[in-house]
Structures are given as C-alpha cells and as structure tokens.
Design an enzyme around this catalytic site. Structure first.
Site, mmCIF file in Angstrom:
data_model
loop_
_atom_site.group_PDB
_atom_site.id
_atom_site.type_symbol
_atom_site.label_atom_id
_atom_site.label_comp_id
_atom_site.label_asym_id
_atom_site.label_seq_id
_atom_site.Cartn_x
_atom_site.Cartn_y
_atom_site.Cartn_z
ATOM 1 N N LYS A 206 0.824 -0.869 0.102
ATOM 2 C CA LYS A 206 0.266 -0.114 0.218
ATOM 3 C C LYS A 206 1.043 1.585 -0.086
ATOM 4 O O LYS A 206 1.862 1.461 1.034
ATOM 5 C CB LYS A 206 -1.024 -0.117 1.342
ATOM 6 C CG LYS A 206 -2.160 0.929 1.660
ATOM 7 C CD LYS A 206 -2.028 1.312 2.215
ATOM 8 C CE LYS A 206 -3.468 2.312 2.752
ATOM 9 N NZ LYS A 206 -5.007 2.761 3.616
ATOM 10 N N LYS A 259 -2.267 -1.413 -4.387
ATOM 11 C CA LYS A 259 -2.915 -0.403 -4.194
ATOM 12 C C LYS A 259 -1.656 0.966 -3.844
ATOM 13 O O LYS A 259 -1.577 1.182 -3.322
ATOM 14 C CB LYS A 259 -3.725 -0.305 -1.810
ATOM 15 C CG LYS A 259 -4.615 0.728 -1.632
ATOM 16 C CD LYS A 259 -5.182 0.829 -1.143
ATOM 17 C CE LYS A 259 -5.885 1.932 -0.793
ATOM 18 N NZ LYS A 259 -6.269 2.162 0.765
HETATM 19 C C1 PBG Z 1 -7.447 3.099 5.270
HETATM 20 C C2 PBG Z 1 -7.709 3.222 4.526
HETATM 21 C C3 PBG Z 1 -7.335 3.911 3.005
HETATM 22 C C4 PBG Z 1 -8.616 3.823 2.274
HETATM 23 C C5 PBG Z 1 -8.226 2.262 2.140
HETATM 24 N N1 PBG Z 1 -8.200 2.056 3.683
HETATM 25 C C6 PBG Z 1 -6.985 5.524 2.874
HETATM 26 C C7 PBG Z 1 -5.716 6.013 3.426
HETATM 27 O O1 PBG Z 1 -4.687 5.015 3.701
HETATM 28 O O2 PBG Z 1 -5.526 7.200 3.242
HETATM 29 C C8 PBG Z 1 -7.661 3.994 0.602
HETATM 30 C C9 PBG Z 1 -8.804 3.997 -0.798
HETATM 31 C C10 PBG Z 1 -9.279 4.413 -1.664
HETATM 32 O O3 PBG Z 1 -8.636 5.350 -1.947
HETATM 33 O O4 PBG Z 1 -10.086 3.986 -2.311
HETATM 34 N N2 PBG Z 1 -6.127 3.416 6.147
#
Ligand code: PBG
Length: 337
Positions: A206, A259
């Site tokens: 991520k 992601k």
């Molecule tokens: C929580 C989380 C996030 C997303 C999914 N889980 C936000 C972040 O990390 O700031 C982003 C999902 C999206 O942008 O569609 N940590």
C-alpha cells in the site's frame, strides 16, 4: 517466420475470432464493492427516512455514505448483480486518540456486518481493519509523544479490531494500516479466539498515494498533521513491495493486495508471480474520481474506459478487483452476454 507470412491481424478480423483468442475475461465474480457505513446516519434510526439515509460523497459521484439499512440495501443490489463481496469502512460518530471505535462491538462496521450477513448470507463481507477513521488525528495508529505512529502499540489494537469484526461475522478481515508485523499478530489473535477459519486479505503493498484524496473526504480520515509516508510505501519502490507481500505471506496472509492499482500494474504482476496466492488490486477513490470527472465532461466513454481499466488489472494478474465501479461494471458485463 515473420512478415509477410506472419500477420497478427488475422486473429483480429471478427468479434468471434477476437473472442476465441481473448486472454483475459473480466467477471462480476471477481469484483468487490467498497461501502462507507456511517454511525451517525444509523443512530436513532427510528423513522424510515432516516434509516435509509444516504449522503452523497461530493468527490465520488455515485458513492454515498450509508446508514446500516442503506448499506444492507446496497449490498443486496450488489449481490443481485453477481458481485460476491463488499468491503466495509466505518465512519464513527465520535473519535478519540486511540481509535477505540475500531473495536467497538456496537460500531458501524460490526453492526453493518451482522445486518448484511443476516439479510444476504451468501454475500461475503470483508472489513477494512485500520484506525485512521477512528482517531482524532487521522493517522492509522496510536501516536508517540513526538507525533510518530507507534508500530507495536498499534498492532495490538488492530488485532483487537480484527477480532471484533470476525466476531460480528466478517468473512474476511483486511488490515490496511501498513504497520510491521500486523498480519502475524492478527492471525495469532484470531486463532486464539477460535476464529481460525477467518482469512486475512493483507493490504501488503500500500503506497503513500495522492489517489486516496476522495476516500479521505468520504471517510473523514485526512491526517490532521503530516502525512502517511512514514508507514505507507514510497511509490518509487518495486522490490520493497514484493518484500512486503512475501513477509505478509510468511505471517499467514491468505491473500495480498496492491494499492492503488492503475499506476502499479508492474507490482500486481511481480507479486502475483512471487507470492503464489490470490492477489487483489484496489482501484482506489482517486482513480475512480478521474474517470467520473472525465466522463462527466464528455472527454471519455465511461463504460468503455471502466471495462478497459478493470480488464487491464486482471491481465496484470489481479484475481480480485476492489472498485467503486463494481455495480456498473457488473451491469455492463451482464448486458454484453
Ligand atoms: C485506510 C484506508 C484508506 C484507503 C483504504 N483504506 C485511506 C488511506 O490510507 O489514507 C483508501 C481507499 C481509496 O482511496 O479508495 N487506511
């Protein structure tokens, strides 16, 4: 053999030929629809109007914050379109320093999980396990006095949240915080609580991305100070992404995730090959917002663009595709048949 005897256009001449040799087929059965469940919209849901409340997210046309009842309805629609799973995010009415709402047995995610599973038992409920929606400061974990996010203290709290989701009936838990060691800790805690059959979908690679902006509007999880670069990955790093995924596999992840999706196709492929287990790609909020904005302006054909994007993720190696386009895509796929 080469040109002129070799002519690749031969197999592109008709729809039937193209269909015969198509390498990647997008299926509704691989899509996951994210849902935002708001505690505020659900609280004191006595009147019908309030209990079915939806508040549109301005930056994500077609996406709303939902009351629990509205989430059940939305989940039912998804199931009706052949989508096998929803991914739940909770928006608590109150936040604190620790993010204690994340493991509240009466929290939005926990109650929505119960409600969706009882209305649609066949639909899979995946829950996002993170603290950022629940902390006053908006970071994905608890803070040290100097403002950095404490890894090990956070891991314990995440495990608690994951157990509360699984107890509520979640089919899969998905930690998205990027703390080190959280997959192993969650696995151990689940197993210790007699929840050994609940799989973990790890947000393994991520990245600290500019494409989460609209999500943070929807979930109210923009960090109050600083950014997430001290725990989410540097977008420049590919080898490290594979390493993150392999560590999660060692710790017991059942599926791993990349992601965002669109700028990271190389890593979907690399992790697919290295990990040897199902890979999910998260087509995130900013990627969705770009397509919606361009389509609304008449600059692209939304349907064609969405199907092309989602198919490309499958081609890159994604088995599971998490996308806010899921309902539209499933509808379009059904119409194509
Ligand atoms: C929580 C989380 C996030 C997303 C999914 N889980 C936000 C972040 O990390 O700031 C982003 C999902 C999206 O942008 O569609 N940590």
């Amino acid at each position: 053999m080469s040109f002129p005897s070799t002519r690749l256009r031969r197999l592109r001449a008709s729809a039937a030929l193209r269909g015969l040799v198509r390498e990647t087929e997008l299926r509704a059965g691989q899509l996951v629809l994210p849902l935002f469940v708001s505690e505020e919209l659900s609280a004191g849901a006595s009147g019908a109007a309030q209990s079915s409340a939806r508040v549109p997210v301005a930056t994500m046309p077609g996406v709303s914050r939902l009351s629990i009842d509205a989430a059940v309805a939305e989940a039912g629609e998804a199931a009706g379109l052949g989508i096998p799973a929803v991914l739940l995010f909770g928006i608590p009415a109150e936040k604190d320093e620790q993010g204690s709402g994340a493991w509240d047995a009466e929290g939005a995610v926990q109650l929505a999980t119960q409600a969706i599973k009882s209305a649609h038992p066949e639909l899979l409920v995946i829950t996002d396990v993170c603290l950022c929606e629940y902390t006053t400061h908006g970071h994905c974990g608890v803070l040290e006095p100097d403002g950095t996010v404490s890894n090990d203290a956070t891991v314990e709290l995440l495990a608690r949240a994951a157990v509360s989701h699984a107890r509520a009936g979640a089919d899969i838990v998905a930690p998205s915080d990027m703390m080190d060691g959280r997959v192993g800790a969650i696995r151990e805690e689940l197993d210790g609580e007699g929840l050994g059959d609940v799989p973990i979908l790890a947000y393994s690679a991520k990245f600290a991305s500019a494409f989460y902006g609209p999500f943070r509007d929807a979930a109210g999880s923009t960090p109050a100070f600083g950014d997430r670069r001290a725990y989410q990955m540097d977008p420049a790093n590919g080898r490290e992404a594979v390493r993150e995924a392999m560590l999660d596999v060692q710790e017991g992840a059942d599926m791993v995730m990349v992601k965002p999706a669109l700028a990271y196709g190389d890593l979907i492929r690399a992790i697919k090959e290295a990990a040897g287990l199902p890979v999910a790609a998260y087509n995130v909020s900013g990627e969705y917002a770009m397509v919606k904005a361009a389509a609304a302006a008449g600059h692209i054909d939304e349907r064609a663009a969405v199907l092309e994007i989602l198919t490309s993720l499958g081609r890159a190696g994604a088995d599971v595709i998490i996308t806010y386009h899921a309902k539209d895509a499933a509808q379009w796929l059904a119409e194509q048949k």
